[in-house]
Design a protein around this motif. Structure first.
Motif, mmCIF file in Angstrom:
data_model
loop_
_atom_site.group_PDB
_atom_site.id
_atom_site.type_symbol
_atom_site.label_atom_id
_atom_site.label_comp_id
_atom_site.label_asym_id
_atom_site.label_seq_id
_atom_site.Cartn_x
_atom_site.Cartn_y
_atom_site.Cartn_z
ATOM 1 N N ILE A 133 -68.201 11.330 -24.770
ATOM 2 C CA ILE A 133 -67.589 10.402 -25.724
ATOM 3 C C ILE A 133 -67.928 8.955 -25.356
ATOM 4 O O ILE A 133 -68.253 8.134 -26.228
ATOM 5 N N ALA A 134 -67.858 8.651 -24.051
ATOM 6 C CA ALA A 134 -68.189 7.290 -23.617
ATOM 7 C C ALA A 134 -69.629 6.941 -23.982
ATOM 8 O O ALA A 134 -69.920 5.819 -24.426
ATOM 9 N N TRP A 135 -70.542 7.913 -23.822
ATOM 10 C CA TRP A 135 -71.936 7.672 -24.183
ATOM 11 C C TRP A 135 -72.070 7.450 -25.688
ATOM 12 O O TRP A 135 -72.782 6.541 -26.128
ATOM 13 N N LYS A 136 -71.405 8.279 -26.479
ATOM 14 C CA LYS A 136 -71.459 8.122 -27.940
ATOM 15 C C LYS A 136 -70.908 6.756 -28.357
ATOM 16 O O LYS A 136 -71.456 6.107 -29.267
ATOM 17 N N LEU A 137 -69.838 6.325 -27.692
ATOM 18 C CA LEU A 137 -69.269 5.014 -28.019
ATOM 19 C C LEU A 137 -70.229 3.893 -27.654
ATOM 20 O O LEU A 137 -70.357 2.904 -28.406
ATOM 21 N N ARG A 138 -70.890 4.030 -26.531
ATOM 22 C CA ARG A 138 -71.850 2.997 -26.157
ATOM 23 C C ARG A 138 -73.017 2.958 -27.144
ATOM 24 O O ARG A 138 -73.476 1.886 -27.529
ATOM 25 N N PRO A 190 -62.501 7.064 -24.036
ATOM 26 C CA PRO A 190 -61.962 8.064 -24.966
ATOM 27 C C PRO A 190 -60.487 7.795 -25.239
ATOM 28 O O PRO A 190 -59.768 7.283 -24.361
ATOM 29 N N MET A 191 -60.033 8.148 -26.439
ATOM 30 C CA MET A 191 -58.631 7.954 -26.750
ATOM 31 C C MET A 191 -58.122 9.090 -27.617
ATOM 32 O O MET A 191 -58.892 9.810 -28.258
ATOM 33 N N VAL A 192 -56.801 9.215 -27.647
ATOM 34 C CA VAL A 192 -56.135 10.223 -28.457
ATOM 35 C C VAL A 192 -55.212 9.497 -29.427
ATOM 36 O O VAL A 192 -54.411 8.652 -29.003
ATOM 37 N N THR A 193 -55.328 9.808 -30.697
ATOM 38 C CA THR A 193 -54.452 9.199 -31.694
ATOM 39 C C THR A 193 -53.837 10.270 -32.571
ATOM 40 O O THR A 193 -54.437 11.319 -32.811
ATOM 41 N N ASP A 228 -61.505 17.688 -18.821
ATOM 42 C CA ASP A 228 -62.938 17.847 -19.061
ATOM 43 C C ASP A 228 -63.666 16.517 -18.875
ATOM 44 O O ASP A 228 -63.839 15.731 -19.812
ATOM 45 N N ALA A 229 -64.095 16.261 -17.643
ATOM 46 C CA ALA A 229 -64.780 15.015 -17.336
ATOM 47 C C ALA A 229 -66.086 14.893 -18.108
ATOM 48 O O ALA A 229 -66.480 13.789 -18.522
ATOM 49 N N ALA A 230 -66.761 16.028 -18.312
ATOM 50 C CA ALA A 230 -68.034 15.988 -19.045
ATOM 51 C C ALA A 230 -67.817 15.541 -20.481
ATOM 52 O O ALA A 230 -68.629 14.768 -21.036
ATOM 53 N N LEU A 231 -66.735 16.000 -21.110
ATOM 54 C CA LEU A 231 -66.432 15.587 -22.474
ATOM 55 C C LEU A 231 -66.140 14.085 -22.528
ATOM 56 O O LEU A 231 -66.582 13.391 -23.453
#
Length: 746
Positions: free
Chosen positions: A702-707, A651-654, A695-698
């Motif tokens: 996001i990591a799952w969506k990216l994969r 996950p990243m913040v921009t 929020d570790a679940a979030l």
């Protein structure tokens, strides 16, 4: 050949036999001459030369020795001079015939007769390089250092010496003996240092940038400056070499000296840019950077107001990227793009004056081709860049090259660099091209592109490299496009700038000289990245296993104080969090910069970690896995680093802004199907950073969506992207060919 002391017909026949390489017949004639007139020594010299050319070296030397053995010392000296003249003449003839192995053999015999003949030794060095037998030990084996140091300035031909220096610097730059050779030779140029500068400066630039050995380039400049300690041209380059060697303090100091020595406005602008480059590259010296940038804006405003029409090619070259750092300091698309367009307009107008003949030739040639409307099976696409190697642009552009439809497109590469056989990606690019042309010379590059009849020329560098930018000003191709390497240059010679629906707002066109060509989804796509084994661990960094780890990996000039302050606000609000900081910059200056802002924001400095550069790109990507969240920079986002982050499913913040550079991560996240972490204000940036940290679940979502995005996202579909780019090329070409010729003439 020296005449035989016999009849003219015999002399003529001997020469004919010799030049036709009928050495047996020629030798017979010389043997006849020796029998008839044994006192004529020149016949022995020629006979021995013939033996030498027949690879009978012992017989050659014996023939010469026998002719001299009865002579007095003074006579022998005269005979040696005669023999050397004959051998030298034949060596020159063989070199013109490009028979370098034969020439080398002759010069080795000259060396045996006259081991201290400096000019013969210099020629030998050339030959070793041509024959690719030059080694690190060559100069010491020739005893060149002792001989050249013992040779007086009046006894050495500076033209031959200069040519040899150029060859050695070009072909054997990385040998330690090369520096010693340059130092010894430099002493012979004390009365004409400019001649030495003309020889070495291009090689120094190549060493610093293409070979990525700026410290060697520094050594060359420092040696030269012993002869000419206030040469502005050398100091200007040396400032960059120091900065690229991570010797930022010396780089800044040298740039300031450079600035104090120049008076003309274009040179002032360039020198001030070199100061700004040093400050920004070092990182952490933002207050002075602001001041120097304001001076840069004032100087550029002065140039724009003056609108000079008498700039030299060198002036244009140094002005092309004079506004480069403004985009890192302020996200002001109207201001930054306006200045950029006006500077490039001035450059174009002056270029059209001093390069009028070539510019008009190209324009007329394009018009004639267009009138003929020749139907072509393939569109000829040219790519020009200095980044066809292990470079951010090189890693990203490769997928387009790999997937190009070769039934429809012919692909040429114009490499603004030298051979780099150790770089596998460089070699890969060479193999992808139908034709490769390499040069640093803007005129040669432009002419080659024009002669190749390239239909569409793609500029991958924009203003990151003055050479590429200047080639584009010639307009060597009828349609010219900027893509990938930076924001658009603003040059009137560029027709299109490749973007997408996100990376530039709908209203951005008013700020651009070029026509913005929006691809349907994304302006960049890759199939993925190579990932190696990670080299960092949390326990080695003294970070608890359950800690929340934030990461930012950007060069010093992307670490704007405002975004750094927001990043540390996030760290403060997330318990048990740590901040990993990586990127090329001055270590002491960067740590001081972060320490000051951490103190102001009441953040424990012990929660910050500074990481060194990874040994390879693959290791760098693997090391990203240590992070839970990546914090992007602003007003200049990451690009390659953002893609790598998303590929690693982090996950990243921009922070999204107005200008192209402030919207890179936004378009990449959108094209990966991720909206979480996209902030439109400073407040949202901090909010997203805190939320993701807590929020570790979030983060897992996001990591799952990216994969999952790897399977369907346009960001990870290089083949589809290639088809979209090709469709754009075809439409651009159709637009060009269907435009009324009479309209162009008007």
């Amino acid at each position: 050949m020296i005449a035989l002391n016999t009849s003219p017909s015999l002399h003529q026949r001997a020469n004919e036999y010799f030049l036709n390489e009928n050495y047996i017949q020629a030798a017979n004639l010389y043997e006849q001459a020796i029998s008839a007139n044994p006192e004529i020594k020149s016949n022995y010299w020629h006979l021995g030369l013939i033996f030498l050319l027949q690879e009978q070296e012992v017989e050659a030397q014996t023939t010469w020795f026998m002719a001299m053995m009865e002579g007095e010392a003074e006579q022998v000296n005269v005979w040696n001079a005669e023999l050397l003249e004959i051998l030298e003449t034949e060596a020159e003839r063989q070199e013109k015939l490009e028979k370098y192995d034969v020439c080398e053999k002759i010069r080795q015999n000259i060396r045996q007769i006259a081991p201290d003949n400096i000019h013969n030794l210099l020629h030998l060095i050339h030959l070793y390089i041509k024959l690719e037998t030059y080694t690190e030990e060559t100069l010491s084996e020739l005893n060149i250092f002792e001989i050249i140091n013992a040779t007086t300035k009046t006894d050495i031909n500076l033209e031959i010496l200069g040519k040899t220096i150029g060859s050695v610097l070009h072909y054997t730059q990385l040998y330690p003996s090369t520096i010693e050779f340059f130092e010894s030779c430099s002493l012979h140029f004390t009365e004409n240092p400019q001649a030495l500068m003309n020889i070495f400066i291009a090689a120094a630039v190549d060493i610093a940038y293409s070979r990525q050995q700026p410290k060697i380039a520094v050594q060359l400049c420092e040696i030269y400056l012993r002869l000419d300690n206030n040469n502005p041209g050398v100091l200007g380059h040396l400032a960059s070499f120091y900065q690229n060697s991570a010797d930022y303090e010396l780089g800044i100091e040298t740039a300031k000296t450079f600035y104090s020595l120049v008076e003309r406005l274009p040179e002032k602008i360039f020198a001030n840019r070199q100061i700004l480059r040093g400050l920004m590259s070092a990182g952490g010296q933002w207050q002075e950077s602001y001041s120097v940038n304001q001076r840069q804006q004032d100087l550029l405003a002065e140039l724009i107001a003056a609108n000079p029409q008498d700039l030299t090619p060198m002036d244009v070259s140094i002005l092309l990227n004079s506004n480069y750092f403004a985009f890192y300091i302020e996200d002001n698309i109207a201001k930054n793009r306006s200045v950029q367009k006006k500077i490039l307009q001035i450059c174009q107008e002056n270029h059209n004056i001093y390069a009028q003949a070539q510019v008009e030739k190209y324009a007329q040639g394009h018009l004639e081709r267009k009138k003929q409307r020749i139907s072509q099976k393939k569109l000829k696409i040219g790519y020009i860049s200095h980044c066809f190697k292990s470079h951010s642009v090189g890693w990203l552009a490769r997928w387009l090259l790999q997937y190009h439809d070769r039934d429809k497109f012919e692909i040429n590469g114009y490499f603004v660099n030298s051979d780099n056989v150790s770089d596998l990606l460089h070699q890969w690019y060479i193999n992808q091209m139908d034709k490769v042309f390499k040069s640093y010379n803007v005129w040669s590059l432009a002419e080659e592109i024009y002669q190749d009849e390239i239909d569409i020329l793609i500029d991958l560098d924009s203003i990151t490299l003055d050479i590429t930018c200047e080639v584009m000003t010639f307009k060597p191709a009828p349609v010219q496009v900027t893509w990938l390497g930076w924001d658009a240059s603003g040059s009137p010679s560029i027709d299109y700038f490749i973007a997408d629906p996100y990376v530039l707002s709908e209203s951005a066109q008013e700020h651009y000289q070029e026509k913005i060509w929006r691809l349907p989804q994304t302006y960049i796509a890759v199939d993925g990245f190579e990932v190696n084994v990670p080299k960092v661990r949390r326990d080695e960094l003294d970070i608890p296993g359950d800690a929340v780890v934030y990461f930012s990996g950007q060069r010093g000039f992307k670490r704007h104080p405002d975004i750094t302050r927001l990043q540390l606000k996030i760290i403060k609000e997330v318990p048990n969090s740590y901040f990993l900081i990586k990127g090329l910059a001055d270590e002491e200056s960067t740590q001081k910069f972060f320490a000051q802002i951490a103190a102001e924001e009441d953040v424990d400095y012990a929660r910050l970690r500074f990481l060194p550069d990874a040994p390879t790109e693959g290791v760098h990507r693997a090391n990203l896995d240590i992070a839970d969240i990546v914090l992007d920079t602003y007003p200049y986002n990451g690009a390659t680093t953002t893609l790598e982050t998303l590929w690693m499913c982090i996950p990243m913040v921009t922070r999204v802004g107005e200008q192209f550079a402030a919207r890179n991560s936004y378009t990449m996240m959108m094209n990966a199907g991720i909206s979480e972490g996209i902030a439109w204000t400073d407040e949202e940036y901090v909010e997203w950073g805190i939320r993701l940290g807590k929020d570790a679940a979030l983060r897992q979502e996001i990591a799952w969506k990216l994969r999952q995005s790897r399977k369907t996202s346009p960001l990870w579909n290089g083949k589809q992207f290639a088809r979209e780019m090709e469709k754009a090329y075809e439409q651009m070409w159709q637009n060009y060919t269907t435009t009324c010729v009479t309209t162009e003439q008007v």
